[in-house]
Each structure stands twice: as C-alpha cells, then as structure tokens.
Design an enzyme around this catalytic site. Structure first.
Site, PDB file in Angstrom:
ATOM      1  N   GLU A   8      30.459  52.827  16.179  1.00  0.00           N
ATOM      2  CA  GLU A   8      30.375  51.497  15.560  1.00  0.00           C
ATOM      3  C   GLU A   8      28.970  50.915  15.513  1.00  0.00           C
ATOM      4  OE1 GLU A   8      34.273  51.375  17.946  1.00  0.00           O
ATOM      5  OE2 GLU A   8      32.320  52.298  18.088  1.00  0.00           O
ATOM      6  N   ASP A  95      35.717  53.016  19.252  1.00  0.00           N
ATOM      7  CA  ASP A  95      36.328  52.591  20.520  1.00  0.00           C
ATOM      8  C   ASP A  95      37.793  52.997  20.605  1.00  0.00           C
ATOM      9  OD1 ASP A  95      33.950  51.504  21.280  1.00  0.00           O
ATOM     10  OD2 ASP A  95      34.449  49.466  20.676  1.00  0.00           O
ATOM     11  N   ASP A  97      40.507  51.427  21.583  1.00  0.00           N
ATOM     12  CA  ASP A  97      41.601  50.461  21.459  1.00  0.00           C
ATOM     13  C   ASP A  97      42.100  50.396  20.022  1.00  0.00           C
ATOM     14  OD1 ASP A  97      39.507  49.238  20.220  1.00  0.00           O
ATOM     15  OD2 ASP A  97      39.429  47.486  21.525  1.00  0.00           O
ATOM     16  N   GLU A  99      41.570  48.216  17.682  1.00  0.00           N
ATOM     17  CA  GLU A  99      40.516  47.890  16.725  1.00  0.00           C
ATOM     18  C   GLU A  99      39.701  49.134  16.386  1.00  0.00           C
ATOM     19  OE1 GLU A  99      38.570  44.952  14.368  1.00  0.00           O
ATOM     20  OE2 GLU A  99      40.340  44.751  15.636  1.00  0.00           O
ATOM     21  N   TYR A 331      34.699  50.997  29.219  1.00  0.00           N
ATOM     22  CA  TYR A 331      35.051  50.158  28.073  1.00  0.00           C
ATOM     23  C   TYR A 331      35.543  48.793  28.546  1.00  0.00           C
ATOM     24  CZ  TYR A 331      36.683  48.925  23.436  1.00  0.00           C
ATOM     25  OH  TYR A 331      36.861  48.304  22.237  1.00  0.00           O
ATOM     26  N   ARG A 333      37.157  46.266  26.897  1.00  0.00           N
ATOM     27  CA  ARG A 333      38.371  45.621  26.375  1.00  0.00           C
ATOM     28  C   ARG A 333      39.580  46.371  26.917  1.00  0.00           C
ATOM     29  NH1 ARG A 333      35.052  45.579  21.645  1.00  0.00           N
ATOM     30  NH2 ARG A 333      34.218  43.480  21.295  1.00  0.00           N
ATOM     31  N   HIS A 378      42.934  52.452  29.077  1.00  0.00           N
ATOM     32  CA  HIS A 378      43.807  52.793  30.195  1.00  0.00           C
ATOM     33  C   HIS A 378      43.114  52.809  31.546  1.00  0.00           C
ATOM     34  CE1 HIS A 378      46.842  53.567  27.241  1.00  0.00           C
ATOM     35  NE2 HIS A 378      46.050  54.421  26.628  1.00  0.00           N
TER      36      HIS A 378
END
Length: 919
Positions: A8, A95, A97, A99, A331, A333, A378
């Site tokens: 990203e 990423d 997740d 998103e 990570y 989030r 996780h």
C-alpha cells in the site's frame, strides 16, 4: 523478468524490499487505487443522468457499486501497469485485514494481470515473517472482500442518504454516519446528564494521627513516618453519606441507609471530638493478587496512548502505522490479544534478562479475546521479530519512541508474575464516631516493575501506589494531631474522553476498532465536538443533529440496533448471512433507510430542526449558517445574539444568555475611556468569547476598531480599565535580545499569551508564558529566560530544541541557513519558512547540503504548482467577481437579518468560514 510485489505505501515498500530475494520488484498502490466517486466530477458521463448516480451505488441494480479511479491515482495505476509488463508473477502483499483484502481485490480488477498472481499476508515486517509468507501464499478471500464491500456500500448509503437531509434541514457541511452518529449521540446524552445534574453537598471530618505523640522539637506530624490520615465513616451507628449516595438530581438515594452530615454539624462535631481519646477498634488485612493486562489491541492501544501520552486516536494510529511499516511492531489493526509462541518466548526472555526469573509468570500466559465480534488480524500488537528490541536500541525518537516504549512494556509485562498486594483497613473509635484509615502494601511488585497503567514511570508509580500505615494493634490509642471539617459537593458525570469513548463503542459492539480514529476525527472536524482539555464536549450543532435523528430515525442512532448491524456484517464475512438481501432490506424495505427518509423529509420543519431547547433556559438556541445563536422576545421584537464557540450546552446559563442579548439591544458595556486617545473602551462578547474593543465600529470607518481577547484568568467580572488598556496595547515591545539585537515582544495569540524573539529573515522564535507569568507585566529578563528554555511541542511530553541537530550550510540563492531540526515526528530540513521531512532511511549525519537543496526545490515547486493552478482556476471568474462585488457587499449587509443567522454581525460573517458540503 521479475516478480512484482504490490503493497500500500512507499514506506512499507522500502522496508519489505530489504527482505525479498533478488528479482523481486516492489511497488506501492498508495492505498486504494479505485473507490466510489467522491464528487460529481468523478461520476462517468454515461451514468450521470441516473437517479442513483449521486450515491455511487446502483440501488436499482442489485446494489452494484460504481467504482472509479480518482485523478490522483491514475499515475499510480499507470506505473503499476508498466511494472506489470516486465513481471512473470504478481504478489499482492497488502495488509492482512478486510481493508487490505479489498485493496488487493481492486488491484486485480483494474490491472487484470495475464501472469499468475497470488496473495501474501503477514502480521509483521521482518525477514523471518516475509520468508514464511512467501512460502504460504493463497488466493484472494472472496468472502472477506464481500464483507468489506458490503460495509463500504452500507456506509455510503447511510451517509449519502442522510447527510443531504441534514444540509436541507439544519446547515450545510454536516454529515451522518453509521458509527459516527451513534458516537455523537453518546456525547450528547452525557452532556444532557451534565445539564440536568444538580449539586448535592455533604461534609465529613479528616483526622491526622500518629502512632505515638510527636516529641517536642522533632519533625512536624506531617513529616513523621508514623503519621497517617483517617476519615469519618460512621456516626451514632449510622454510615455517613458520600458522593455515591446521591442521584443526579442532588437527592439522597432512597435505598441508601446513611445520614448526611451538614457543614455546621461537622464543625460542631469537630469541636466535640477535639481532645477525646482515640482507640483502634478493628484492623483488617486483605491480601490480593493483581494480574497484568493483556497485550494491546487497536482499541486498548488508542485508550492507553490517550491516557498516558496525550495522543488522539488518529495520531496514535498514524504513529503506529509508521512503526509497523518500518518493521518495529506487528500489524496495528487487530481485535486479538493472542500472542504467538515466538512472541511469548521473546517477551519471557526480556523479563528474565531485565528483572530475573522470579519475575516470570510460572507458566506462559495466553489471553483470549473478550470483545464482541472480534476479527481482523490474528495477533495482538507487539514488538516485531523473534527478539524484542529494547526501546533504547531502536534508534527511534520523540512520539515514535514513546509509543514503541508503551507497546514494548505492555507486551513484556503480560508475561510477568502477578503483583501481590495487601490492603490494610484500620478503624478507630472516638466517642460515637468511627474513623477509617486505608493503606496498601506491595509485597511483591511482579509485572508492576515494568508496566503500570496510566503511568510513564513504573518505579515512581510503585511508590505512589503504596500507602503504609504504622504498626498498631487493637486497643492502641494513637494521638490526634489535627482534626479538620471538610465540605464536599457532588460532581456532574464526566464527559467522554477519546479513551473512554473508544472503550464504550467497543464494549457495545459498535463499529470496528480500526475505524474509531477516523470516526472521532470526523466528529471533531465536522464541528460536532470540541476538545476541552482531554474531554470531548459536544456542540450545539451536535445537539441539533442528534435531536433530528433521535426523533425521526431512532433506530439509526440506537446502540443495540447499530450493534446488530455490525453483527450481521460479521456474519456476512463468515458466510452465514447473504449480503444482497440484507442491503435490500436495509435500504429499500418497508422500514428501510430510503423509505424512511422519503416519509420523514416533508414532516421535518427546518426551523424546528435548527432549534435547541435546553432545560432551565427560556431563550431558544438555533443553528445558523455561521454557528449557534440565541433568540428571545424583547417586547414586540425578536432579539438574536451569537453564542461563543467555546460555550457548551451543559454550561450555558440564563445569566450568560442575558449578557449576550443585552449587548445586542443596549450595545456593549463601556469600561471607560482610553487615557491617551480618549476613545471609549467596550467589553464585548463575540463568537469566539469575550474581548475588549477600542472605539466604535461603523460602516463609515474603513479600519476596524482594535480588539483583544480576554486571556485565561481574566473574566468579564474582573476586567477593569487599566487591564483593558494593557490588553489593547499588545503586542508590546519588551526590548532587544542581547545576542541578536532583534526585538523581543509579548503578545496574545490563538494558544494564549507568549513572548517572541523576532529574528527577521531567520524567523520568529515563540515561547508560551507559564501560569505564574503576567502578559501585562512580564519583563525582558523573564522573556529571555523563557526563550532560553527548550521549546516544547504541543503534544504531551514532547520537546524539541530550537538549536539545530546539524547545520548544513548556506543556501546559494540568499545565503540563509539550511539546518536540520528535531520535530515531533522526526528530523526535518528548514530553510526560511520551508520545512521538508528527511527521506525515509536517510539519517541526519548522511544527508548532504546538495541533497537538502534538491528536496527544498522539489517542495517549492510543488507549492508553486498548487498556487498556480489555484490562480488559473480562479482567473476566468475575475471579471464575474468584479461585476458582482456590489451584489456581494449588499448580501453581506443583508446577512445581519438573514433568517439563517440573524445574530451574525458583518465582521463575524467576514471572519467565518463555511464548511464544505461534503458528506
């Protein structure tokens, strides 16, 4: 041919590039490369005439989203397509997740690669994690994508359907959101509670005692190690009332069996007990164990960062993102408190190395997630890698270091032994009164050696947490050194802070923790709340919007309803619910959003929607185009007056309203005449609070009269002519700096009183005044003392020195210095008024003057380009602007009686900035 890896951000690309084999090319997508249209100009011509085009979602065609590539992403897409031409394989490494999954899905849809592609996920950017991820690539998770797209569509429908209604009925620039509107309601409900709150008063006694009478000539009782305090808890066999025994109306709760001691009764009891014998009647020791908190999730990191570091949720996530992308933490989030075996081993190694084996928990600790609808990544947020770098070993500085230090301590502490504490309660009988002393002894600090919630210094916090009572036995007679009657008043419920709001949203299952930072940011940016210290105070606009939604769309701001929506979205991600029937029912069902808005729109009266009626307030408060104003009847006339921006709904009183209205009808209060100019000086109250004004304002005068705001500590009641003259003389010259011969002045600015060292072309050096300094009397000597101190950044605890980290040399164009300074977010290059951050991976020592000049030139070109485009964009309308200037002036004059804001004066209208009409 190479393998193309897409991430990203450029920072993430630079970091991951270090851990990939030769033949891998890494490019950044700069986030989403396509999205729903953000403005009418982005809507394709072929669908502009469709009734759903403004929504960006075809609600007539199975809720198909209209995705477009924004202008600022076209170059990114071109670069990615060019890179794809030389690739034999594509790896999507966004990423892990929802998103991130969605970004990868959009990349595939736009790039349409003809070579093999796969999805790579990892929760930390380390060599080991990247190598492992390369060996375990997978396909795109379509179910996860569908859940994210459903969420995106749902939020678009919610915001783009309700926001235009708010513009029509209340004011432009407002917005509604699925999570945002519920959060605003929570703030408003708390503010209502504060306004309805009625103070209650009660008294008690506090005794200072010593285990033995102090010897004459020795230390005072307050310094005696045997001295302790005890409070009155019972009288004549009945428990004494405390603040918790009163309701919000100031009444004693009926079910509470206790007595209220009045102030006079407390003083009488104090006199009665003076000289009496005190006897220890009861001693109780209660040993307890305290376990460490789990490692951080997104939510708990935001809460603790706000409490300890003073960072907003938005700033916390920005810094955490930088730490993750640079390979320092996992990570950021995540809803999970789980730690991998590798992380547990690393944490336990740190404990053993730094504190010894006795500080390790007997068994490795593993935590289970308790929050509703937990998902995302996780593993908890922790230091990256199989060996945790100590904070001092990272090379980080400023806020990056402080946040990493917080994460490191929390992770290490979670694998430490329990803290063992003993609570000691001592009861003393004196006549018919019972006093109680409470103490706490830390028998074994355990994890508290590394981490104490709410404290930056665990060792200092340990000392503060201990309250040691002297060694006494039942029947002993301690000596009372002092007995004091205390008067108390109950306090209104505290406003939400960012930390407590995040905690409430998560506990209620509203929204996802990863979105809370942007939600709170939007609430503040849209003018629904303002920061009062660390608290979030809702504005009058928030009250108006919330009143409309509560009355006409109660489900949409109901916490239970919103939590059920979140649960359904999670069920879609698990495949146990179908997205399309849910969207149809939500938007077009009998009680769907579109149906409700069409039904309610004609029933909502704009004048009523803009009106706020508060308890114990006769006047009406309305929301106008330029903010809130008060409206009241004055005989046959209606009088209006602006309300200062910093005045909150819970705090506005009838007396203040009367002052605002009186100023509008009778004119401002005259304080006196200026001793030199003989002009009148008035005390006024405007949109930004009280101020003094020199002379009269009139349309004949081209120059506005001089004004000065009242600084903190000076009230409308305490202001006098001498102080007003002093304020109007600001900024005042204090003298010249002995080192530079440049002027030193004292003034009053947006952030309060200050002194400034004006160094001409080299810029101005500011320092805020301390609490003990007076802006009107501060001397040059004191100003120089303040200017010599290191400059503090506005973030909590951060400091940055005006002395440069490194002097690079002179700029060839103007011979001005080019230096590197230490800023809140890291080192930066400064030349005149131009600041440029150091490139990623470039140290202060490595950067050359030539490189700095290139960076400054690039920054200047960008600034000029943006100004040029602004000028060219507006040049075509110059003639139109000139021809309509008279009309504009007339409109400004008419604005004083505009129904949208009759209270706004011409000066206030010119100073105001209307918010943009974006949803």
């Amino acid at each position: 041919m190479s393998t193309l890896v897409i991430v990203e951000s450029p920072t993430k690309a630079r970091t991951i590039r270090n851990y990939l084999p030769a033949g891998y090319r890494v490019e950044a997508s700069m986030g989403h490369i396509r999205d729903l249209p953000q403005s009418a100009s982005e809507i394709p011509e072929k669908v502009k005439s469709e009734p759903w085009a403004g929504l960006g979602v075809n609600v007539e065609g199975d809720f198909e989203p209209l995705y477009v590539i924004p202008k600022d992403k076209k170059k990114v897409v071109k670069t990615l397509k060019e890179a794809l031409e030389d690739a034999e394989e594509v790896i999507l490494a966004t990423d892990e997740d929802r998103e991130g999954e969605s970004i990868s899905w959009h990349l595939l849809a736009v790039l349409k690669p003809k070579v093999p592609f796969k999805r790579m996920v990892f929760h930390e950017i380390t060599s080991e994690a990247i190598q492992k991820a390369l060996q375990n690539c997978r396909d795109i998770d379509e179910q996860l994508v569908r859940a994210q797209e459903t969420r995106r569509i749902l939020d678009r429908l919610f915001g783009y359907t309700l926001s235009p209604l708010l513009w029509k009925k209340i004011a432009s620039g407002l917005s509604a959101g699925r999570v945002q509107s519920v959060a605003v309601r929570l703030l408003v409900q708390r503010e209502r509670d504060r306004r309805a709150f009625v103070k209650a008063s009660y008294s008690d006694l506090k005794a200072t005692l010593s285990a033995s009478a102090p010897k004459t000539g020795t230390e005072s009782p307050s310094l005696n190690p045997d001295t302790f305090e005890a409070k009155l808890v019972a009288l004549n066999g009945s428990r004494l009332a405390t603040g918790n025994d009163f309701d919000q109306g100031g009444n004693l709760i009926a079910t509470r069996s206790c007595i209220v001691l009045g102030q006079e009764e407390a003083i009488a009891l104090q006199e009665q007990l003076t000289g009496s014998v005190w006897t220890v009647s009861k001693i109780e020791e209660r040993p307890t164990k305290r376990k460490p908190a789990p490692p951080f999730t997104t939510s708990t990191l935001q809460q603790e960062s706000n409490r300890k570091l003073g960072l907003s949720a938005r700033d916390t996530m920005r810094v955490a993102q930088s730490l993750y992308e640079n390979g320092f933490i996992t990570y950021m989030r995540t809803d999970s408190v789980h730690l991998s075996e590798q992380a547990i081993t690393a944490a336990r190694s740190c404990v053993e190395e730094l504190y010894g084996r006795e500080y390790l928990s007997p068994q490795p600790r593993q935590y289970s997630t308790k929050s509703k609808n937990a998902q995302e990544a996780h593993e908890a947020i922790r230091p990256a890698g199989s060996k945790f770098r100590k904070p001092e070993e990272t090379g980080l500085a400023n806020v990056d270091l402080r946040l990493y230090d917080l994460i490191w301590k929390r992770t290490v502490a979670c694998q430490m032994a329990d803290a063992r504490q003993t609570f000691v309660t001592l009861e003393l009988q004196v006549s018919e009164a019972v006093f109680r002393a409470s103490g706490k002894r830390i028998d074994f600090p355990g994890f508290l050696r590394a981490y104490v919630e709410g404290s930056d210094d665990p060792n200092a916090a340990l000392e503060n947490q201990e309250v040691i009572l002297p060694s006494l036995a039942v029947g002993d007679n301690p000596e009372c050194n002092n007995l004091e009657a205390l008067y108390h008043e109950t306090q209104p419920p505290a406003r939400y802070t960012e930390a407590s709001l995040v905690k409430t949203l998560e506990s209620e299952g509203i929204g996802r923790p990863s979105t809370y930072a942007s939600v709170i940011g939007t609430i503040v940016d849209r003018g629904y709340a303002q920061h009062k210290g660390n608290a979030l105070a809702p504005t009058f606009t928030a009250f108006a919007v919330n009143n409309l939604l509560e009355k006409h769309f109660p489900d949409l701001v109901d916490t239970t309803f919103t939590a059920r929506m979140e649960q359904t979205l999670d069920e879609i991600s698990l495949g146990s619910a179908d997205w399309l029937p849910y969207l149809r029912e939500f938007y077009k069902g009998d009680k769907g959003l579109d149906t409700q808005v069409k039904q309610q729109e004609t029933e909502i009266d704009p004048q009523s929607a803009r009106t706020i009626e508060l308890e114990n307030l006769d006047a009406k408060i309305r929301i106008g185009r330029y903010g809130p104003y008060v409206e009241a009847e004055n005989g046959s006339e209606t009088v209006t007056a602006s309300i200062p921006k910093d005045l909150t709904p819970a705090d506005v009183s009838s007396e203040e309203i009367e002052i605002f209205l009186k100023q509008k009808t009778a004119g401002p209060e005259k304080i006196g005449d200026h001793p030199e100019t003989e002009e009148p000086i008035y005390l006024c109250v405007g949109q930004y609070g009280p101020y003094v004004q020199l002379g009269d304002a009139s349309e004949e005068k081209k120059k506005k009269p001089k004004r000065a705001s009242l600084p903190k500590g000076i009230t409308t009641d305490s202001i006098n002519l001498e102080t007003a003259v002093g304020l109007l003389s600001l900024p005042r010259l204090l003298g010249t700096h002995p080192e530079t011969e440049c002027k030193v002045k004292a003034g009053l600015g947006r952030f309060g009183p200050y002194v400034v060292h004006d160094r001409g072309k080299e810029g101005k050096d500011y320092r805020s005044l301390k609490a003990e300094d007076d802006i009107l009397t501060i001397s040059l000597e004191r100003a120089l003392e303040l200017l010599a101190q290191p400059k503090r950044s506005r973030g909590k605890g951060g400091t940055s020195s005006r002395k440069p980290l490194r002097e690079l040399g002179k700029h060839p164009d103007n011979e001005e210095a080019v230096n590197i300074y230490d800023g809140r977010y890291g080192p930066y290059i400064k030349h005149g008024k131009t600041n440029v951050s150091l490139p990623e991976g470039k140290s202060v020592e490595e950067l050359t003057l030539a490189e700095a000049l290139d960076l400054l030139a690039a920054k200047a070109a960008t600034s000029k380009g943006s100004r040029k485009s602004t000028k060219s964009g507006s040049s075509s309308s110059k003639k139109k602007t000139k021809s309509s200037s008279k009309t504009t002036k007339n409109k400004k004059k008419e604005a004083n009686s505009d129904s949208d804001n009759p209270a706004a004066s011409t000066g206030e209208l010119e100073a105001s900035q209307e918010k943009s009409m974006t949803s």
